[in-house]
Design an enzyme around this catalytic site. Sequence first.
Site, PDB file in Angstrom:
ATOM      1  N   HIS A 120       0.839  -1.196   0.000  1.00 39.83           N
ATOM      2  CA  HIS A 120       0.000   0.000   0.000  1.00 39.83           C
ATOM      3  C   HIS A 120       0.881   1.256   0.000  1.00 39.83           C
ATOM      4  O   HIS A 120       1.898   1.295   0.676  1.00 39.83           O
ATOM      5  CB  HIS A 120      -0.847   0.062   1.267  1.00 39.83           C
ATOM      6  N   GLU A 275      13.232  22.280   2.681  1.00 37.97           N
ATOM      7  CA  GLU A 275      13.471  21.122   1.819  1.00 37.97           C
ATOM      8  C   GLU A 275      14.939  20.724   1.775  1.00 37.97           C
ATOM      9  O   GLU A 275      15.276  19.622   1.335  1.00 37.97           O
ATOM     10  CB  GLU A 275      12.948  21.403   0.405  1.00 37.97           C
TER      11      GLU A 275
HETATM   12 MN    MN Z   1       2.412  -2.072   3.419  1.00 41.79          MN
HETATM   13 MN    MN Z   2       9.281  21.718  -3.458  1.00 42.95          MN
END
Ligand code: MN
Ligand code: MN
Length: 284
Positions: A120, A275
């Site tokens: 997932h 970032e």
């Molecule tokens: Mn998973």
């Molecule tokens: Mn960015």
Amino acid sequence: MALVSGMFLAGCRKEAPPEPEEPPGGTTSSSRDPHLALGNPSGALPVLAAPDNYLLERSQYALAYDNSRGTARWVGWHLSMAWKGDAPRCNCYSTDLGLPSSFFRAGSSDYTNSGFDRGHLCPSEDRDASDADNEATFRMSNVMPQAPRLNQVTWLALENYARELITQGNELYIVAGGYGSGGVGSTLSTTLTIAGGGITVPSRYWKVLVVLPEGDDDLQRVATDARLIAVDMPNTQTVDDLPWHAYRTSVDAIEASTGLDLLSLVPPAVQDLIEAQVDNGPTE
Ligand code: MN
Ligand code: MN
């Protein structure tokens, strides 16, 4: 007589004000917010002319589908206690009929004997407030081929930490995906594709989590002190030689590897600062 006098006393007693009622599945301050409130990392659009950057939005998550790879490019979702409940894991993997019929649409059996788990992106356990929420995570567009040790150990450990964070008064914006090709699953040989070539096996998986104290106006609150957790992990059976937090990196590094622009709605000056950092906060 005793009953009557008891009722009389009860009627005269000054009662404490009632406790505020909590909505099901969350606290009074917990809400469900738009998955892409911080940006659409690839500028994906829901148009057939863009089969490799096709936006699919559900109430439970949003994703950009890459028809050439047969998987999502990224899946994004908001996580707070408002998404949590008691619905059982449905294990109801299904072809995603929400994708255009002209696209490659994986079936659950495409992973059989491939050496890779049906991993997932938006986890089942992040969406258990209702059966419908949980079922949505089992659409195969939210699933990608992950080496079993990645899916079941290292990736899972970070999923569990994210859910720990929301029990501590936080809400999260999460984006995750894979890039590159060539994973090493349980067959222990490098595998470029499965499903007869329909699904590219990524060589790496990444995830970015933005952690905010529960509150409103989330985009405005992503400032230079925001906690970002970014990881980039190999899709191999030896990934669990190290704990999840050993794979922390910067969002800038993930953007360079994937070509995406994460947090694109955050002011550029703030993006530039947050970032570039690598998280060194708590890991459990
Ligand atoms: Mn998973
Ligand atoms: Mn960015």
